[in-house]
Design a protein around this motif. Structure first.
Motif, PDB file in Angstrom:
ATOM      1  N   PHE A 209      -5.461  -0.411 -10.358  1.00 17.41           N
ATOM      2  CA  PHE A 209      -5.924  -1.223  -9.227  1.00 17.41           C
ATOM      3  C   PHE A 209      -5.771  -0.495  -7.895  1.00 17.41           C
ATOM      4  O   PHE A 209      -5.460  -1.105  -6.868  1.00 17.41           O
ATOM      5  CB  PHE A 209      -5.212  -2.577  -9.190  1.00 17.41           C
ATOM      6  CG  PHE A 209      -5.754  -3.568 -10.206  1.00 17.41           C
ATOM      7  CD1 PHE A 209      -6.408  -3.136 -11.345  1.00 17.41           C
ATOM      8  CD2 PHE A 209      -5.591  -4.923 -10.034  1.00 17.41           C
ATOM      9  CE1 PHE A 209      -6.898  -4.022 -12.282  1.00 17.41           C
ATOM     10  CE2 PHE A 209      -6.079  -5.832 -10.962  1.00 17.41           C
ATOM     11  CZ  PHE A 209      -6.730  -5.377 -12.088  1.00 17.41           C
ATOM     12  N   TYR A 210      -5.955   0.813  -7.920  1.00 16.48           N
ATOM     13  CA  TYR A 210      -6.049   1.572  -6.672  1.00 16.48           C
ATOM     14  C   TYR A 210      -7.474   1.406  -6.142  1.00 16.48           C
ATOM     15  O   TYR A 210      -8.423   1.318  -6.909  1.00 16.48           O
ATOM     16  CB  TYR A 210      -5.721   3.046  -6.910  1.00 16.48           C
ATOM     17  CG  TYR A 210      -4.332   3.258  -7.456  1.00 16.48           C
ATOM     18  CD1 TYR A 210      -3.211   2.963  -6.680  1.00 16.48           C
ATOM     19  CD2 TYR A 210      -4.139   3.734  -8.752  1.00 16.48           C
ATOM     20  CE1 TYR A 210      -1.929   3.139  -7.189  1.00 16.48           C
ATOM     21  CE2 TYR A 210      -2.865   3.918  -9.267  1.00 16.48           C
ATOM     22  CZ  TYR A 210      -1.757   3.615  -8.476  1.00 16.48           C
ATOM     23  OH  TYR A 210      -0.495   3.789  -8.984  1.00 16.48           O
ATOM     24  N   MET A 211      -7.610   1.373  -4.829  1.00 16.02           N
ATOM     25  CA  MET A 211      -8.870   0.989  -4.202  1.00 16.02           C
ATOM     26  C   MET A 211      -9.404   2.104  -3.322  1.00 16.02           C
ATOM     27  O   MET A 211      -8.690   2.627  -2.469  1.00 16.02           O
ATOM     28  CB  MET A 211      -8.651  -0.284  -3.374  1.00 16.02           C
ATOM     29  CG  MET A 211      -8.100  -1.440  -4.194  1.00 16.02           C
ATOM     30  SD  MET A 211      -7.133  -2.608  -3.212  1.00 16.02           S
ATOM     31  CE  MET A 211      -6.191  -3.422  -4.539  1.00 16.02           C
ATOM     32  N   ALA A 212     -10.663   2.442  -3.526  1.00 15.42           N
ATOM     33  CA  ALA A 212     -11.319   3.410  -2.652  1.00 15.42           C
ATOM     34  C   ALA A 212     -11.668   2.721  -1.336  1.00 15.42           C
ATOM     35  O   ALA A 212     -12.220   1.621  -1.330  1.00 15.42           O
ATOM     36  CB  ALA A 212     -12.579   3.950  -3.315  1.00 15.42           C
TER      37      ALA A 212
ATOM     38  N   GLN B  95      13.653  -1.829  -3.804  1.00 19.92           N
ATOM     39  CA  GLN B  95      13.906  -0.586  -4.530  1.00 19.92           C
ATOM     40  C   GLN B  95      13.179  -0.522  -5.867  1.00 19.92           C
ATOM     41  O   GLN B  95      13.097   0.546  -6.476  1.00 19.92           O
ATOM     42  CB  GLN B  95      15.422  -0.412  -4.775  1.00 19.92           C
ATOM     43  CG  GLN B  95      16.249  -0.312  -3.497  1.00 19.92           C
ATOM     44  CD  GLN B  95      15.806   0.861  -2.644  1.00 19.92           C
ATOM     45  OE1 GLN B  95      15.137   0.678  -1.623  1.00 19.92           O
ATOM     46  NE2 GLN B  95      16.155   2.067  -3.068  1.00 19.92           N
ATOM     47  N   ILE B  96      12.653  -1.676  -6.305  1.00 18.62           N
ATOM     48  CA  ILE B  96      11.970  -1.733  -7.601  1.00 18.62           C
ATOM     49  C   ILE B  96      10.473  -1.976  -7.428  1.00 18.62           C
ATOM     50  O   ILE B  96       9.662  -1.341  -8.101  1.00 18.62           O
ATOM     51  CB  ILE B  96      12.588  -2.830  -8.491  1.00 18.62           C
ATOM     52  CG1 ILE B  96      14.060  -2.498  -8.785  1.00 18.62           C
ATOM     53  CG2 ILE B  96      11.802  -2.994  -9.789  1.00 18.62           C
ATOM     54  CD1 ILE B  96      14.801  -3.579  -9.516  1.00 18.62           C
ATOM     55  N   ILE B  97      10.124  -2.867  -6.528  1.00 21.05           N
ATOM     56  CA  ILE B  97       8.709  -3.145  -6.281  1.00 21.05           C
ATOM     57  C   ILE B  97       8.227  -2.208  -5.194  1.00 21.05           C
ATOM     58  O   ILE B  97       8.461  -2.417  -3.999  1.00 21.05           O
ATOM     59  CB  ILE B  97       8.482  -4.616  -5.909  1.00 21.05           C
ATOM     60  CG1 ILE B  97       8.900  -5.519  -7.081  1.00 21.05           C
ATOM     61  CG2 ILE B  97       7.016  -4.857  -5.532  1.00 21.05           C
ATOM     62  CD1 ILE B  97       8.712  -6.995  -6.826  1.00 21.05           C
ATOM     63  N   GLY B  98       7.554  -1.152  -5.625  1.00 18.72           N
ATOM     64  CA  GLY B  98       7.119  -0.135  -4.684  1.00 18.72           C
ATOM     65  C   GLY B  98       5.895  -0.539  -3.892  1.00 18.72           C
ATOM     66  O   GLY B  98       5.738  -0.170  -2.732  1.00 18.72           O
ATOM     67  N   ASP B  99       4.999  -1.316  -4.533  1.00 19.61           N
ATOM     68  CA  ASP B  99       3.764  -1.658  -3.838  1.00 19.61           C
ATOM     69  C   ASP B  99       3.191  -2.945  -4.413  1.00 19.61           C
ATOM     70  O   ASP B  99       3.305  -3.216  -5.613  1.00 19.61           O
ATOM     71  CB  ASP B  99       2.739  -0.526  -3.986  1.00 19.61           C
ATOM     72  CG  ASP B  99       1.558  -0.667  -3.038  1.00 19.61           C
ATOM     73  OD1 ASP B  99       1.764  -1.172  -1.918  1.00 19.61           O
ATOM     74  OD2 ASP B  99       0.444  -0.259  -3.400  1.00 19.61           O
ATOM     75  N   VAL B 100       2.604  -3.734  -3.529  1.00 12.90           N
ATOM     76  CA  VAL B 100       1.818  -4.909  -3.893  1.00 12.90           C
ATOM     77  C   VAL B 100       0.450  -4.723  -3.233  1.00 12.90           C
ATOM     78  O   VAL B 100       0.369  -4.433  -2.040  1.00 12.90           O
ATOM     79  CB  VAL B 100       2.468  -6.210  -3.388  1.00 12.90           C
ATOM     80  CG1 VAL B 100       1.540  -7.401  -3.639  1.00 12.90           C
ATOM     81  CG2 VAL B 100       3.828  -6.429  -4.045  1.00 12.90           C
ATOM     82  N   ARG B 101      -0.622  -4.849  -3.995  1.00 15.25           N
ATOM     83  CA  ARG B 101      -1.955  -4.608  -3.445  1.00 15.25           C
ATOM     84  C   ARG B 101      -2.965  -5.531  -4.129  1.00 15.25           C
ATOM     85  O   ARG B 101      -2.742  -5.980  -5.255  1.00 15.25           O
ATOM     86  CB  ARG B 101      -2.366  -3.144  -3.608  1.00 15.25           C
ATOM     87  CG  ARG B 101      -2.230  -2.612  -5.025  1.00 15.25           C
ATOM     88  CD  ARG B 101      -2.526  -1.125  -5.116  1.00 15.25           C
ATOM     89  NE  ARG B 101      -2.300  -0.613  -6.459  1.00 15.25           N
ATOM     90  CZ  ARG B 101      -1.144  -0.085  -6.891  1.00 15.25           C
ATOM     91  NH1 ARG B 101      -0.119   0.016  -6.066  1.00 15.25           N
ATOM     92  NH2 ARG B 101      -1.030   0.350  -8.137  1.00 15.25           N
ATOM     93  N   ASN B 102      -4.048  -5.758  -3.437  1.00 13.46           N
ATOM     94  CA  ASN B 102      -5.096  -6.587  -4.044  1.00 13.46           C
ATOM     95  C   ASN B 102      -6.431  -6.341  -3.376  1.00 13.46           C
ATOM     96  O   ASN B 102      -6.516  -5.941  -2.214  1.00 13.46           O
ATOM     97  CB  ASN B 102      -4.745  -8.070  -3.967  1.00 13.46           C
ATOM     98  CG  ASN B 102      -4.992  -8.659  -2.585  1.00 13.46           C
ATOM     99  OD1 ASN B 102      -4.367  -8.229  -1.608  1.00 13.46           O
ATOM    100  ND2 ASN B 102      -5.871  -9.637  -2.494  1.00 13.46           N
ATOM    101  N   ALA B 103      -7.472  -6.555  -4.150  1.00 10.65           N
ATOM    102  CA  ALA B 103      -8.835  -6.686  -3.644  1.00 10.65           C
ATOM    103  C   ALA B 103      -9.317  -8.022  -4.180  1.00 10.65           C
ATOM    104  O   ALA B 103      -9.674  -8.136  -5.352  1.00 10.65           O
ATOM    105  CB  ALA B 103      -9.715  -5.542  -4.132  1.00 10.65           C
ATOM    106  N   GLY B 104      -9.262  -9.042  -3.354  1.00  7.14           N
ATOM    107  CA  GLY B 104      -9.560 -10.380  -3.833  1.00  7.14           C
ATOM    108  C   GLY B 104      -8.610 -10.759  -4.946  1.00  7.14           C
ATOM    109  O   GLY B 104      -7.382 -10.689  -4.796  1.00  7.14           O
TER     110      GLY B 104
ATOM    111  N   MET C 113      -8.173  -9.199  -7.786  1.00  6.68           N
ATOM    112  CA  MET C 113      -7.631  -8.067  -8.533  1.00  6.68           C
ATOM    113  C   MET C 113      -6.305  -7.732  -7.846  1.00  6.68           C
ATOM    114  O   MET C 113      -6.293  -7.138  -6.760  1.00  6.68           O
ATOM    115  CB  MET C 113      -8.563  -6.857  -8.498  1.00  6.68           C
ATOM    116  CG  MET C 113      -9.843  -7.031  -9.281  1.00  6.68           C
ATOM    117  SD  MET C 113     -10.899  -5.538  -9.280  1.00  6.68           S
ATOM    118  CE  MET C 113     -10.092  -4.517 -10.527  1.00  6.68           C
ATOM    119  N   ILE C 114      -5.206  -8.137  -8.442  1.00  7.49           N
ATOM    120  CA  ILE C 114      -3.893  -8.052  -7.812  1.00  7.49           C
ATOM    121  C   ILE C 114      -2.991  -7.175  -8.658  1.00  7.49           C
ATOM    122  O   ILE C 114      -3.027  -7.252  -9.894  1.00  7.49           O
ATOM    123  CB  ILE C 114      -3.256  -9.458  -7.672  1.00  7.49           C
ATOM    124  CG1 ILE C 114      -4.245 -10.451  -7.048  1.00  7.49           C
ATOM    125  CG2 ILE C 114      -1.954  -9.388  -6.862  1.00  7.49           C
ATOM    126  CD1 ILE C 114      -4.687 -11.546  -7.985  1.00  7.49           C
ATOM    127  N   ALA C 115      -2.178  -6.350  -8.022  1.00  4.98           N
ATOM    128  CA  ALA C 115      -1.295  -5.460  -8.766  1.00  4.98           C
ATOM    129  C   ALA C 115       0.063  -5.366  -8.096  1.00  4.98           C
ATOM    130  O   ALA C 115       0.184  -5.453  -6.869  1.00  4.98           O
ATOM    131  CB  ALA C 115      -1.905  -4.065  -8.884  1.00  4.98           C
TER     132      ALA C 115
END
Length: 425
Positions: free
Chosen positions: A213-216, A343-352, A354-356
């Motif tokens: 779920f990496y986004m361009a 220290q455990i959750i490095g990143d939270v990201r989403n496109a609509g 699509m959540i990771a």
């Protein structure tokens, strides 16, 4: 009949390569909930890998399919065609980003759609080369495995793969890969591997699915479009997982204000019925000779009926906007958890929708924590929650709920997720 006995039968009857995430066998499903053969209820945060965007058993999709079943189930669209296939193609052509006239073809799976994009691109340009991205996933056929930028488990033991396929880094701010680096590596491929005049197409997922779920960014997609135009290269947008309102627009790459030459569509297209498509600029789509494209089951009348109903549901229930609301609700939960466990959750990201969430050790992006993602998925299945892991490093949990999911079901599922997470860390 229970889950354990069915799993034993499955192991004996189905090749191990077609594994299953958990020994949970579905009896029925409704919207974002599943009940297994033992009567246990499960909250579905996977939607069949972004397939039932309109939810399990949406009444409008169900009614359309039932009506089609009363008429006929198959004639082959290449032999005795039918109006629903024409109507669905018209819908796809109108929905595809950009003003250039479009045409479509129907196939059965996402991998077939990608394969046909390659065929069409080569037929139109007369060139052999295809450039794809590290971490991308495009299917499990021989050609699409070659395009896929992840070895384990998709490529192990299956080579050799087709020639004239080249991979470049996918721009990834979190992992330290800049747009400039990705473009510089692409230019290096032109210097070291294949001259641009021999490249038929560049294929990219606007949001990498299996890759994590990496986004361009819009700027990268715009630069890629410009580069393709400079060299006569076709740009293929692989929208198989990101399409059909999933990211907050009908198709994700329209958010960058670009027009792809060819686009794949599958998964969310028909509410769970197996149909896929290639949509592209009409001049390009007409490059193959008659009979050069097609397949026995492509454009199934049942799938076309379901697909037309899905278009109606997306419009009537405003699912593009709903995807943004659903994504925001998940992110709210995940950001709160990240604040407790930075220290455990490095990143939270989403496109609509699509959540990771990405897991690391000691807050260090270079120290992925795939064991946690794996254990979370397994533990969730035991606690009535369907979760999917992904990522080139195996350390990402992806959330792909139905866009019609009730907010209270999101909250209920996320409470299960947070409880399991805290038990495991």
């Amino acid at each position: 009949m229970n889950n354990a006995s069915l799993q034993e039968r499955k192991v004996n009857a189905i090749a191990r390569g077609q594994g299953n995430m958990a020994p949970v066998y579905v009896d029925r499903a409704q919207n974002a909930e599943i009940w297994d053969v033992e009567g246990n209820r499960h909250i579905d945060f996977g939607a069949g890998i972004a397939v039932v965007n309109t939810g399990h058993n949406h009444p409008k999709v169900k009614a359309a399919v039932q009506a089609q079943l009363e008429r006929f189930t198959h004639t082959c669209v290449m032999v005795s065609p039918y109006e629903s296939a024409v109507a669905l193609a018209e819908k796809l052509n109108a929905a595809a980003p950009g003003n250039t006239p479009k045409k479509s073809i129907f196939v059965t799976t996402g991998a077939e759609a990608v394969e046909n994009c390659v065929k069409i691109a080569r037929a139109y340009t007369g060139r052999p080369g295809i450039i794809a991205f590290n971490g991308g996933f495009h299917g499990r056929t021989n050609m699409t495995m070659g395009l896929t930028g992840k070895v384990n488990p998709y490529k192990i033991g299956f080579g050799p793969f087709p020639s004239d396929i080249f991979h470049v880094p996918y721009p990834n701010e979190y992992l330290g890969i800049t747009e400039e680096q990705a473009l510089a590596d692409l230019q290096m491929r032109f210097t070291c591997d294949i001259e641009p005049s021999r490249v038929a197409a560049i294929i990219i997922e606007p949001v990498q699915g299996e890759g994590g779920f990496y986004m361009a960014s819009a700027s990268f997609l715009q630069k890629l479009r410009k580069l393709c135009d400079e060299h006569g290269i076709l740009l293929i947008a692989d929208e198989i997982q990101a399409g059909f309102a999933r990211t907050g627009t009908m198709f994700c790459h329209e958010q960058a204000g670009i027009e792809a030459d060819l686009m794949t569509a599958a998964k969310g297209i028909a509410g769970g019925f197996p149909i896929a498509a290639v949509v592209g600029k009409a001049e390009i789509m007409d490059a193959p000779i008659p009979g050069g494209l097609g397949g026995t089951y492509g454009g199934s009348p049942v799938g076309c009926a379901a697909g037309l109903a899905v278009f109606d549901v997306i419009e009537e229930e405003n699912l593009c906007e709903r995807a943004k609301q659903v994504g925001a609700r998940f992110v709210e939960h995940l950001k709160g958890l990240q604040a407790e466990y930075p220290q455990i959750i490095g990143d939270v990201r989403n496109a609509g929708a699509m959540i990771a969430v990405e897991f690391v050790h000691d807050g260090d992006v270079s120290k992925p924590y795939p064991e946690l993602a794996k254990n979370l998925s397994a533990k969730a299945a035991e606690n009535g929650l369907v979760l999917l892991s992904c990522g080139i490093r195996g350390n990402v949990i992806r959330f792909l709920p139905a866009l019609t999911i009730e907010m209270e079901i999101i909250d209920e599922g996320m409470e299960i997720f947070k409880r399991i997470f805290k038990e495991l860390v």
